[in-house]
Enzyme design. Structure first.
Site, PDB file in Angstrom:
ATOM      1  N   SER A  30     -64.574 -35.553  61.156  1.00 30.62           N
ATOM      2  CA  SER A  30     -64.591 -34.113  60.842  1.00 30.62           C
ATOM      3  C   SER A  30     -65.720 -33.428  61.598  1.00 30.62           C
ATOM      4  CB  SER A  30     -64.815 -33.926  59.335  1.00 30.62           C
ATOM      5  OG  SER A  30     -63.841 -34.630  58.608  1.00 30.62           O
ATOM      6  N   ALA A  88     -71.710 -36.488  63.984  1.00 32.37           N
ATOM      7  CA  ALA A  88     -72.867 -36.815  63.136  1.00 32.37           C
ATOM      8  C   ALA A  88     -73.839 -35.650  63.153  1.00 32.37           C
ATOM      9  CB  ALA A  88     -73.564 -38.077  63.644  1.00 32.37           C
ATOM     10  N   ASP A  89     -74.637 -35.565  62.094  1.00 38.70           N
ATOM     11  CA  ASP A  89     -75.670 -34.525  62.046  1.00 38.70           C
ATOM     12  C   ASP A  89     -76.933 -34.962  62.775  1.00 38.70           C
ATOM     13  OD1 ASP A  89     -74.248 -32.554  60.421  1.00 38.70           O
ATOM     14  OD2 ASP A  89     -74.276 -34.133  58.914  1.00 38.70           O
ATOM     15  N   GLY A 102     -70.675 -31.338  57.005  1.00 40.44           N
ATOM     16  CA  GLY A 102     -69.413 -30.652  56.714  1.00 40.44           C
ATOM     17  C   GLY A 102     -68.811 -31.055  55.379  1.00 40.44           C
ATOM     18  N   GLU A 108     -65.120 -39.969  55.441  1.00 36.68           N
ATOM     19  CA  GLU A 108     -65.609 -40.435  56.746  1.00 36.68           C
ATOM     20  C   GLU A 108     -66.163 -41.852  56.638  1.00 36.68           C
ATOM     21  OE1 GLU A 108     -68.427 -37.355  57.559  1.00 36.68           O
ATOM     22  OE2 GLU A 108     -67.036 -36.281  58.872  1.00 36.68           O
TER      23      GLU A 108
END
Ligand code: DER
Length: 236
Positions: A30, A88-89, A102, A108
């Site tokens: 996502s 990924a953040d 998100g 995930e």
């Protein structure tokens, strides 16, 4: 923009290296980088994709698969996945990552764990030495609504995240609600905690009411970062 082209570069490079003709069941993550993953897979052609199934990690991911005219599969039917690609953040030097910006990190993580190969794609902002360097909201934690206040108390007074907050929606009154009907807490921690992500993840996960923690430790085999200068950095 530079960031968008960096996302595309990471995604294209990862797909070219890790989505082979023999790969049939493909997990789709996502976020805003994954659309470039799907774009590159579509470019492999109808013949290459006609026998493949694509497993989504949430509503946005499902819509991306459907709108790209790729075959939609369900993890119930394909509990083993050949390769999952996701954003990924942040990703640290040991490939541990923060995910959940998100609010999709539960599904995930299921598809990451179900995959033989799990690949991360991101722009240069996510490539850090230790988690929390750039991504300031903290560790995303999916909790059952019944337990959110209790978990907040635990984080504030026991686990060392006094600034943990319930993630409030912007275009809706009240809190963000995940695809699973749960709430999200964002819990920032000091660097000393974030340098041992597995330890803090395990402690958070043990809190009754926590469904999943947005720390993916020792899960990815590789991470691809598009850089501002048009180069790609790969972490293994
Ligand atoms: O929420 C998630 O884990 C997503 O993968 C997200 O963190 C990725 O963000 P992006 O929009 O920068 O790709």
């Amino acid at each position: 923009s530079t960031i968008e082209s960096a996302k595309r570069l990471a995604a294209y490079t990862a797909v070219d290296r890790h989505v082979k003709p023999e790969h049939i069941v493909i997990g789709i993550g996502s976020g805003s980088t994954v659309p470039y993953v799907v774009e590159r897979i579509v470019q492999q052609g109808r013949e290459a994709n006609k026998d493949r199934v694509f497993i989504p990690t949430g509503f946005q991911s499902k819509e991306l698969i459907v709108s790209s005219n790729l075959n939609l599969g369900d993890v119930d039917q394909y509990p083993t996945i050949d390769v999952t690609l996701d954003g990924a953040d942040e990703v640290d030097r040991d490939l541990n990552c923060i995910k959940g910006g998100g609010a999709c990190h539960l599904r995930e993580k299921v598809l990451a764990e179900a995959a033989r190969t799990f690949i991360l794609v991101a722009d240069y902002r996510k490539n850090v030495e230790y988690l929390g360097t750039n991504f300031k909201p903290g560790v995303p934690i999916e909790v059952v609504p019944f337990a959110y206040a209790k978990v907040l108390q635990n984080l504030h007074h026991i686990l060392g995240s006094p600034k943990a907050t319930l993630r409030m929606a912007v275009a809706k009154a009240g809190p963000v609600v995940s695809d699973n009907g749960n709430f999200i807490i964002d819990a920032p921690f000091e660097r000393e905690h974030m340098e041992k992500p597995y330890d803090i993840m395990a402690r958070i996960k043990m809190l009754t009411g926590v469904v999943e923690v947005g720390l993916f430790c020792h899960m990815a085999q590789a991470a691809y970062f598009g850089n501002e200068d048009g180069s790609v950095t790969v972490k293994y």
